[in-house]
Write an enzyme that holds these catalytic residues in place. Structure first.
Site, PDB file in Angstrom:
ATOM      1  N   THR A   1      40.583  96.543  -1.625  1.00  0.00           N
ATOM      2  CA  THR A   1      40.779  95.415  -2.537  1.00  0.00           C
ATOM      3  C   THR A   1      41.481  94.238  -1.880  1.00  0.00           C
ATOM      4  OG1 THR A   1      40.838  96.897  -4.415  1.00  0.00           O
ATOM      5  CG2 THR A   1      41.910  94.788  -4.727  1.00  0.00           C
TER       6      THR A   1
ATOM      7  N   THR B   1      43.573 101.221  -1.220  1.00  0.00           N
ATOM      8  CA  THR B   1      44.692 102.055  -1.660  1.00  0.00           C
ATOM      9  C   THR B   1      44.264 103.488  -2.000  1.00  0.00           C
ATOM     10  OG1 THR B   1      44.392 101.285  -3.940  1.00  0.00           O
ATOM     11  CG2 THR B   1      46.009 100.119  -2.587  1.00  0.00           C
TER      12      THR B   1
HETATM   13  N1  ASP Z   1      38.667 101.234  -4.224  1.00  0.00           N
HETATM   14  C1  ASP Z   1      39.577 100.424  -3.475  1.00  0.00           C
HETATM   15  C2  ASP Z   1      39.773 101.094  -2.128  1.00  0.00           C
HETATM   16  O1  ASP Z   1      40.492 102.027  -2.018  1.00  0.00           O
HETATM   17  C3  ASP Z   1      40.865 100.282  -4.200  1.00  0.00           C
HETATM   18  C4  ASP Z   1      41.926  99.468  -3.517  1.00  0.00           C
HETATM   19  O2  ASP Z   1      41.838  99.025  -2.391  1.00  0.00           O
HETATM   20  O3  ASP Z   1      42.956  99.265  -4.148  1.00  0.00           O
HETATM   21  O4  ASP Z   1      39.172 100.675  -1.174  1.00  0.00           O
END
Ligand code: ASP
Length: 345
Positions: free
Chosen positions: A17, A92
């Site tokens: 993200t 994340t």
């Molecule tokens: N789906 C995303 C990922 O883990 C979520 C994020 O980055 O917060 O790449």
């Protein structure tokens, strides 16, 4: 207080993200080019840091595999001498796995490797990514007496710096998405960055050469028990061909059913040479198998205590240890030791 000097940082962007911005025409989210970072975020020039950017092909971290960890470990080894620290931008969702894996794969680390990301895209007004990025860079650049302040693989998120292999993503919504229930934060960030010195780990021999391990065993599974689990379900999971390590997620302080079918299935897996590591389903606290009969039965079968390890750390520690071609006794012995500060002994 950290010293003032001009540090050089390698910023590695892997996706997630944090790397998204809103396309003003369509309103859709599209990947952000961190090579244009200074144009988008001119205030980064205020940091007393030279930042080199390396873009991987951006992926959602749900698509991460150990191949990415190997690429990251090789990159850090090959560019180790040229930088004071490393910042890894990562989704994340699996950040705690990737950062834990790197903590095991890199030996004799004397420089910071700081993972960060965000819950809101960096190109969105209310983003948490801006602060996460700036502070992660500051931490990666911080030195004291010529040495890195935090020579660990860690995760920086929402005002907290955690040891990587102690973290878990606990919220899909809150901006403080990560927790480290069994180990204090390595730094708390407010008006100033307060490093929690006594809890920061330094490799025994600072001058020992950095080494990386790239052989990882992926014949691992997580078996999470629940009331009503059928004997044939457990039996099938424990007999999957090629599985060499099992993270057995048990209740409370490492407790599991004492029914014969359960104990026999686990015992047979251990006899076949599978390493079974007992990890609690609880967020905080530790496995202590001699506390109740329900834990003692597992201990008698040869199940190893994971103590206060996280599931993310248990999986990646097993991948690392079983990848080393060591015999079962050595692997079990190493599971009981803290090799990168991942358990309390
Ligand atoms: N789906 C995303 C990922 O883990 C979520 C994020 O980055 O917060 O790449």
């Amino acid at each position: 207080m950290a010293e003032t000097f001009r540090a050089s940082i390698l910023l590695i962007y892997t996706g997630g993200t944090i790397g998204m911005k809103t396309n003003p025409e369509t309103g859709a989210l599209s990947p952000f080019d961190f090579n244009d970072m200074y144009e988008e975020f001119p205030y980064l020039k205020m940091l007393n840091v030279d930042i080199s950017v390396l873009h991987f092909k951006p992926i959602d971290s749900s698509n991460v595999t150990p191949a990415l960890w190997i690429e990251l470990a090789r990159l850090i080894r090959d560019s180790y001498a040229s930088f004071d620290g490393f910042v890894v931008l990562h989704g994340t969702d699996t950040m705690a796995y990737s950062a834990s894996a790197l903590s095991f794969m890199i030996e004799n680390l004397g420089k910071p490797v700081v993972f960060t990301g965000s819950q809101i895209p960096i190109g969105v007004l209310r983003t948490d990514g801006r602060e996460n990025l700036i502070t992660a860079i500051e931490i990666a650049a911080a030195k004291e007496g010529g040495r890195a302040v935090v020579p660990e693989v860690c995760i920086y998120f929402q005002n907290k710096l955690f040891r990587a292999n102690r973290t878990t993503k606990h919220s899909a919504e809150l901006l403080n998405a990560f927790r480290s229930d069994n180990y204090p934060a390595l730094a708390d960030v407010g008006v100033n960055i307060h490093y929690n010195e006594p809890f920061i780990r330094r490799a025994k021999e600072d001058s020992a050469p950095l080494r990386i391990a790239t052989a990882l065993e992926t014949g691992i599974e997580i078996v999470k028990i629940f009331p009503g689990m059928r004997p044939e379900t457990l039996g099938a999971m424990l007999r999957i061909p090629g599985v060499r390590g099992v993270v057995l997620e048990t209740y409370g302080a490492g407790n599991a059913p004492t029914a014969d079918w359960f104990v026999r299935a686990v015992g047979r897996a251990v006899e076949r040479g599978t390493v079974v590591l007992n990890v609690t389903q609880c967020q905080g606290g530790s496995v202590s198998m001699d506390m109740y009969e329900t834990g003692r039965r597992l201990q008698e079968c040869g199940v190893v205590s994971g103590r206060d390890i996280t599931t993310e750390s248990a999986v990646t520690k097993l991948m690392y240890l079983l990848g080393q071609n060591w015999d079962g006794d050595r692997v079990r012995d190493m599971l009981g030791r803290s090799i990168r500060g991942e358990i309390t002994v």
